[in-house]
Design a protein around this motif. Structure first.
Motif, short mmCIF file in Angstrom:
data_model
loop_
_atom_site.label_atom_id
_atom_site.label_comp_id
_atom_site.label_asym_id
_atom_site.label_seq_id
_atom_site.Cartn_x
_atom_site.Cartn_y
_atom_site.Cartn_z
N THR A 22 -14.47 21.78 47.54
CA THR A 22 -14.49 20.94 48.60
C THR A 22 -13.79 19.60 48.07
OG1 THR A 22 -16.33 21.58 49.72
CG2 THR A 22 -15.52 19.47 50.12
N MET A 23 -14.06 19.31 46.63
CA MET A 23 -13.47 18.17 45.81
C MET A 23 -11.95 18.56 45.72
SD MET A 23 -16.07 17.08 42.85
CE MET A 23 -15.38 15.66 42.75
N ALA A 24 -11.47 19.90 45.52
CA ALA A 24 -10.14 19.84 45.21
C ALA A 24 -9.38 19.94 46.53
CB ALA A 24 -9.96 21.38 44.63
N ILE A 25 -10.01 20.33 47.58
CA ILE A 25 -9.39 20.07 48.74
C ILE A 25 -9.13 18.49 49.25
CG2 ILE A 25 -9.42 20.19 51.63
CD1 ILE A 25 -11.03 22.93 50.98
N PHE A 26 -10.24 17.62 48.99
CA PHE A 26 -10.31 16.29 49.40
C PHE A 26 -9.22 15.63 48.63
CE2 PHE A 26 -13.94 16.72 52.00
CZ PHE A 26 -13.90 15.62 52.80
N SER A 27 -9.17 16.13 47.23
CA SER A 27 -8.16 15.36 46.12
C SER A 27 -6.57 15.82 46.68
CB SER A 27 -8.21 16.00 44.94
OG SER A 27 -9.55 15.90 44.33
N VAL A 28 -6.30 16.78 47.21
CA VAL A 28 -5.08 17.05 47.85
C VAL A 28 -4.81 16.07 48.84
CG1 VAL A 28 -3.48 18.86 49.06
CG2 VAL A 28 -4.96 19.22 47.12
N VAL A 29 -5.96 16.06 49.92
CA VAL A 29 -5.83 15.31 51.02
C VAL A 29 -5.49 13.81 50.82
CG1 VAL A 29 -6.94 14.47 53.12
CG2 VAL A 29 -6.94 17.02 52.61
N ILE A 35 0.29 8.98 49.72
CA ILE A 35 1.73 8.95 49.42
C ILE A 35 2.50 8.49 50.72
CG2 ILE A 35 3.95 10.37 49.15
CD1 ILE A 35 2.32 12.00 47.00
N SER A 36 1.90 9.04 51.79
CA SER A 36 2.54 8.63 53.12
C SER A 36 2.63 7.22 53.45
CB SER A 36 2.22 9.49 54.16
OG SER A 36 0.64 9.30 54.43
N GLU A 37 1.36 6.57 52.76
CA GLU A 37 1.25 5.15 53.28
C GLU A 37 1.80 4.30 52.21
OE1 GLU A 37 -2.72 2.15 53.57
OE2 GLU A 37 -3.00 4.24 53.21
N LYS A 38 1.69 4.50 50.92
CA LYS A 38 2.29 3.76 49.82
C LYS A 38 3.65 4.13 49.27
CE LYS A 38 -1.95 1.89 49.45
NZ LYS A 38 -2.68 2.43 48.80
#
Length: 361
Positions: A22-29, A35-38
């Motif tokens: 779950t941590m790995a999935i959240f890291s990717v998200v 990136i899309s915001e900054k």
């Protein structure tokens, strides 16, 4: 006390494996959304790719994973526990004579591991990664064009008070400097200078174009000069204007700043205490949310895993909101910081005990 059995190892591995996944999935998200915001900021301020990857995101991902740890932990517990219940794996365990408290034991062994690592990260790792993130943000994302602190009053010790009208954090120069030194209730010395400059080589201050008024009863003496080196119990870091500066302090720096703030009274004591208490108290959420998650999802229900997972996500978001609300009450109201930090764990701990009473036995 019973030894750890095969079913215990099975639950511990499931718990920790789901948690890491779950941590790995959240890291990717987190990275994708950030990136899309900054991206516009990266391009506007010409941020180097190496610093984006190895400075900004090395600091950003641990920061958000730490903040979202209750959500990640709760989702992990509910997901695999509800799946066990849906596949009728829990019923044989309880029917075989194991109590629900015995069934909880491997969960709390696993949550103890998460608590330990969370505490270590909060005390030692997260402040360092936060420093990387903050340095990058203040340079390439939201650079402060007016990097000066205005109208600073500071108490250096029980007899010495300092006033600086304007401190330039870039050049480490303060303008219109005044120092008042008292003996009891009587003014003993008054220093006035056009500028005070930090010397990073000597780790001391120098005052320019100064006058020193010395008072001894009815006698007074005036000293004038162009430049004078002096040692004062203050540093340029005391004048930083960034709101997120406390998150990047290690425990030694934070405790030292609290000690000085207790004397100086510049108005940031609540911020410092909240940051300190959060690092010790929030890892306990691993136990609270584990208790809630197991009690909530151990019963087989129609709809399978989806309903339990939906309720779990709602409650974990509510936990994070409670953390933010209680922090704001401490900063803006009269709530003591330690109580504010403990409130989410207390409220949701009581909810967990209620759910435990209603759990299948």
């Amino acid at each position: 006390m019973d030894r750890i059995k095969i079913i215990d190892w099975y639950i511990i591995k499931k718990y920790l494996g789901t948690f890491v996944f779950t941590m790995a999935i959240f890291s990717v998200v987190i990275v994708i959304f950030d990136i899309s915001e900054k991206l516009d900021n990266f391009l506007e301020y010409h941020a180097p790719l190496s610093k984006i990857v190895f400075q900004y995101y090395v600091g950003l991902v641990p920061f958000y994973l730490n903040m979202l740890l209750p959500l990640i932990n709760f989702i992990a517990v509910i997901f695999f526990t509800a799946k066990m219940a849906d596949q009728t794996e829990i019923v044989p365990i309880l029917s075989g004579g194991a109590s629900f408290m015995r069934f909880l034991r491997p969960y709390f062994i696993a949550s103890s591991i998460i608590f330990f690592f969370s505490l270590i990260f909060n005390l030692f790792i997260i402040p360092e990664t936060n420093q990387l993130k903050i340095d990058f943000e203040n340079t390439y994302i939201e650079p402060v064009s007016f990097n000066s602190k205005m109208y600073t009053n500071m108490r250096l010790d029980k007899n010495t008070y300092v006033y600086i009208e304007n401190f330039d954090n870039v050049n480490k120069i303060g303008y219109r400097f005044t120092l008042d030194k008292f003996k009891g209730q009587k003014l003993e010395q008054k220093w006035v200078a056009d500028r005070i400059v930090w010397d990073s080589v000597k780790n001391s201050w120098s005052i320019d174009n100064y006058s020193i008024r010395r008072i001894n009863g009815l006698k007074e003496k005036m000293d004038y000069g162009q430049k004078k080196d002096t040692i004062l119990d203050m540093n340029p870091s005391d004048f930083k204007v960034y709101d997120n500066v406390y998150q990047a302090m290690n425990m030694g720096e934070l405790n030292e700043r609290i000690r000085k703030e207790d004397m100086r009274g510049t108005g940031v004591m609540d911020n410092l205490l909240i940051e300190k208490y959060k690092r010790f108290v929030y890892p306990f959420s691993a136990f609270v949310l584990t208790l809630m998650g197991v009690s909530l999802s151990s019963r087989k229900v129609r709809g399978g895993v989806g309903i339990s997972l939906g309720i779990g996500i709602f409650l974990s978001f509510a936990f994070i909101l409670f953390m933010q609300f209680s922090t704001m009450f401490a900063l803006k109201g009269a709530l003591y910081p330690f109580i504010a930090v403990c409130i989410p764990n207390i409220i949701f701990g009581c909810l967990g005990l209620y759910l435990l009473k209603r759990a299948p036995k």
